[in-house]
Motif scaffolding. Structure first.
Motif, PDB file in Angstrom:
ATOM      1  N   LEU A 257      86.891   4.219  27.786  1.00 30.29           N
ATOM      2  CA  LEU A 257      86.041   4.829  28.795  1.00 30.29           C
ATOM      3  C   LEU A 257      84.819   5.472  28.158  1.00 30.29           C
ATOM      4  CD1 LEU A 257      85.598   5.477  31.734  1.00 30.29           C
ATOM      5  CD2 LEU A 257      86.957   7.528  31.445  1.00 30.29           C
ATOM      6  N   ILE A 258      85.010   6.166  27.057  1.00 30.04           N
ATOM      7  CA  ILE A 258      83.881   6.805  26.376  1.00 30.04           C
ATOM      8  C   ILE A 258      82.910   5.754  25.855  1.00 30.04           C
ATOM      9  CG2 ILE A 258      83.216   8.214  24.386  1.00 30.04           C
ATOM     10  CD1 ILE A 258      85.810   9.817  24.891  1.00 30.04           C
ATOM     11  N   ASN A 259      83.426   4.682  25.274  1.00 30.24           N
ATOM     12  CA  ASN A 259      82.554   3.615  24.794  1.00 30.24           C
ATOM     13  C   ASN A 259      81.791   2.970  25.942  1.00 30.24           C
ATOM     14  OD1 ASN A 259      83.395   4.050  22.193  1.00 30.24           O
ATOM     15  ND2 ASN A 259      84.995   2.498  22.276  1.00 30.24           N
ATOM     16  N   GLY A 260      82.448   2.805  27.108  1.00 30.46           N
ATOM     17  CA  GLY A 260      81.775   2.243  28.275  1.00 30.46           C
ATOM     18  C   GLY A 260      80.671   3.144  28.769  1.00 30.46           C
ATOM     19  N   ILE A 261      80.950   4.422  28.842  1.00 28.61           N
ATOM     20  CA  ILE A 261      79.923   5.371  29.264  1.00 28.61           C
ATOM     21  C   ILE A 261      78.762   5.351  28.285  1.00 28.61           C
ATOM     22  CG2 ILE A 261      79.404   7.839  29.547  1.00 28.61           C
ATOM     23  CD1 ILE A 261      82.190   8.158  30.780  1.00 28.61           C
ATOM     24  N   ASP A 262      79.054   5.284  26.999  1.00 30.79           N
ATOM     25  CA  ASP A 262      77.987   5.213  25.996  1.00 30.79           C
ATOM     26  C   ASP A 262      77.116   3.975  26.200  1.00 30.79           C
ATOM     27  OD1 ASP A 262      78.811   7.571  24.835  1.00 30.79           O
ATOM     28  OD2 ASP A 262      79.941   6.597  23.222  1.00 30.79           O
ATOM     29  N   ALA A 263      77.755   2.855  26.482  1.00 26.96           N
ATOM     30  CA  ALA A 263      77.001   1.613  26.685  1.00 26.96           C
ATOM     31  C   ALA A 263      76.102   1.723  27.913  1.00 26.96           C
ATOM     32  CB  ALA A 263      77.962   0.437  26.824  1.00 26.96           C
ATOM     33  N   TYR A 264      76.656   2.211  29.016  1.00 31.42           N
ATOM     34  CA  TYR A 264      75.843   2.379  30.218  1.00 31.42           C
ATOM     35  C   TYR A 264      74.739   3.404  30.004  1.00 31.42           C
ATOM     36  CZ  TYR A 264      78.869  -0.537  33.066  1.00 31.42           C
ATOM     37  OH  TYR A 264      79.547  -1.611  33.584  1.00 31.42           O
ATOM     38  N   ARG A 265      75.038   4.463  29.282  1.00 32.69           N
ATOM     39  CA  ARG A 265      74.035   5.497  29.003  1.00 32.69           C
ATOM     40  C   ARG A 265      72.833   4.878  28.285  1.00 32.69           C
ATOM     41  NH1 ARG A 265      77.020   8.720  25.986  1.00 32.69           N
ATOM     42  NH2 ARG A 265      77.830   9.882  27.765  1.00 32.69           N
ATOM     43  N   GLU A 266      73.086   4.047  27.304  1.00 28.55           N
ATOM     44  CA  GLU A 266      71.992   3.421  26.550  1.00 28.55           C
ATOM     45  C   GLU A 266      71.197   2.458  27.414  1.00 28.55           C
ATOM     46  OE1 GLU A 266      70.828   4.462  23.640  1.00 28.55           O
ATOM     47  OE2 GLU A 266      72.371   5.981  23.976  1.00 28.55           O
ATOM     48  N   ILE A 267      71.870   1.679  28.257  1.00 29.79           N
ATOM     49  CA  ILE A 267      71.167   0.764  29.162  1.00 29.79           C
ATOM     50  C   ILE A 267      70.289   1.556  30.120  1.00 29.79           C
ATOM     51  CG2 ILE A 267      71.486  -0.844  31.084  1.00 29.79           C
ATOM     52  CD1 ILE A 267      74.006  -1.840  29.584  1.00 29.79           C
ATOM     53  N   ILE A 268      70.846   2.606  30.693  1.00 30.53           N
ATOM     54  CA  ILE A 268      70.101   3.426  31.649  1.00 30.53           C
ATOM     55  C   ILE A 268      68.906   4.081  30.974  1.00 30.53           C
ATOM     56  CG2 ILE A 268      70.247   5.546  33.025  1.00 30.53           C
ATOM     57  CD1 ILE A 268      73.216   4.585  33.647  1.00 30.53           C
ATOM     58  N   ARG A 269      69.105   4.635  29.788  1.00 30.89           N
ATOM     59  CA  ARG A 269      67.975   5.253  29.072  1.00 30.89           C
ATOM     60  C   ARG A 269      66.860   4.245  28.830  1.00 30.89           C
ATOM     61  NH1 ARG A 269      71.034   9.062  24.623  1.00 30.89           N
ATOM     62  NH2 ARG A 269      71.400  10.810  26.031  1.00 30.89           N
ATOM     63  N   GLY A 270      67.230   3.031  28.467  1.00 29.71           N
ATOM     64  CA  GLY A 270      66.216   1.995  28.264  1.00 29.71           C
ATOM     65  C   GLY A 270      65.497   1.645  29.561  1.00 29.71           C
ATOM     66  N   ASN A 271      66.263   1.484  30.642  1.00 25.92           N
ATOM     67  CA  ASN A 271      65.682   1.102  31.929  1.00 25.92           C
ATOM     68  C   ASN A 271      64.714   2.146  32.465  1.00 25.92           C
ATOM     69  OD1 ASN A 271      67.264  -1.171  31.834  1.00 25.92           O
ATOM     70  ND2 ASN A 271      68.708  -0.489  33.387  1.00 25.92           N
ATOM     71  N   ILE A 272      65.034   3.413  32.268  1.00 24.94           N
ATOM     72  CA  ILE A 272      64.176   4.477  32.819  1.00 24.94           C
ATOM     73  C   ILE A 272      63.143   4.964  31.810  1.00 24.94           C
ATOM     74  CG2 ILE A 272      65.968   5.210  34.435  1.00 24.94           C
ATOM     75  CD1 ILE A 272      66.284   7.767  32.630  1.00 24.94           C
ATOM     76  N   GLU A 273      63.117   4.316  30.652  1.00 18.92           N
ATOM     77  CA  GLU A 273      62.183   4.706  29.582  1.00 18.92           C
ATOM     78  C   GLU A 273      62.330   6.192  29.289  1.00 18.92           C
ATOM     79  OE1 GLU A 273      58.268   3.233  30.579  1.00 18.92           O
ATOM     80  OE2 GLU A 273      59.104   1.316  31.222  1.00 18.92           O
ATOM     81  N   TYR A 274      63.553   6.555  28.968  1.00 17.34           N
ATOM     82  CA  TYR A 274      63.961   7.951  28.782  1.00 17.34           C
ATOM     83  C   TYR A 274      63.030   8.713  27.846  1.00 17.34           C
ATOM     84  CZ  TYR A 274      66.785  11.891  27.202  1.00 17.34           C
ATOM     85  OH  TYR A 274      67.223  13.152  26.876  1.00 17.34           O
ATOM     86  N   GLU A 275      62.766   8.174  26.666  1.00 20.10           N
ATOM     87  CA  GLU A 275      61.933   8.895  25.687  1.00 20.10           C
ATOM     88  C   GLU A 275      60.538   9.156  26.223  1.00 20.10           C
ATOM     89  OE1 GLU A 275      62.764  10.497  22.982  1.00 20.10           O
ATOM     90  OE2 GLU A 275      64.833   9.866  23.275  1.00 20.10           O
ATOM     91  N   CYS A 276      59.981   8.192  26.910  1.00 16.97           N
ATOM     92  CA  CYS A 276      58.645   8.360  27.486  1.00 16.97           C
ATOM     93  C   CYS A 276      58.655   9.465  28.540  1.00 16.97           C
ATOM     94  CB  CYS A 276      58.176   7.045  28.085  1.00 16.97           C
ATOM     95  SG  CYS A 276      56.510   7.103  28.758  1.00 16.97           S
ATOM     96  N   LEU A 277      59.653   9.450  29.426  1.00 17.64           N
ATOM     97  CA  LEU A 277      59.756  10.496  30.448  1.00 17.64           C
ATOM     98  C   LEU A 277      59.980  11.866  29.812  1.00 17.64           C
ATOM     99  CD1 LEU A 277      61.954   8.862  33.254  1.00 17.64           C
ATOM    100  CD2 LEU A 277      59.538   9.461  33.386  1.00 17.64           C
TER     101      LEU A 277
END
Length: 149
Positions: free
Chosen positions: A27-47
């Motif tokens: 579950l933790i690994n899955g959340i980590d994977a989704y977290r990274e996808i979401i950060r990429g999709n929303i351009e987290y660092e830029c925001l």
């Protein structure tokens, strides 16, 4: 140019396995994977670096989205209604920077008391793609009302 380019990201999302409850560290690994996808999709660092939003607020949204995306439940409650978790996951994984900015702007303008902030934010994120265009159109209409054209 013989290189094939694909902008269809649905294969990436389908490659992340749904996780069983009996896999304690899965579950933790899955959340980590989704977290990274979401950060990429929303351009987290830029925001986070543009200065308009606190990183802690962005982190909260990312965590809510990742948690909902990685759920093993069949349904997630959105706006008081059960929605298939696959549908919720699909919507959350398609959110872009303008959707996040829209939700954060609405939260900044909100003055009412929210009793379940997680449910409220999850609903706002889920509904963002359906409401963003009409929201900005109504603001433009309001601002331009009575202005000669």
């Amino acid at each position: 140019n013989t290189k094939i380019s694909s902008t269809d990201l649905s294969n990436i999302y389908q490659s992340i396995p749904l996780l069983a409850v009996d896999e304690p560290d899965g579950l933790i690994n899955g959340i980590d994977a989704y977290r990274e996808i979401i950060r990429g999709n929303i351009e987290y660092e830029c925001l986070a670096e543009c200065g308009h939003y606190r990183r802690a607020e962005l982190d909260e949204l990312v965590e809510i989205m990742a948690d909902a995306a990685a759920t093993v439940k069949d349904y997630i409650t959105i706006g008081g209604e059960p929605k298939p978790s696959q549908n919720v996951r699909s919507v959350l994984l398609k959110l872009t920077p303008p959707h996040i900015e829209y939700v954060m702007e609405r939260m900044a303008e909100n003055t009412t008391e929210i009793h379940n902030i997680r449910a409220y934010l999850l609903t706002a994120l889920y509904n963002a793609p359906q409401t963003i265009d009409h929201h900005y159109r109504s603001r433009v209409n309001h601002d331009l009302y009575g202005v000669p054209q």
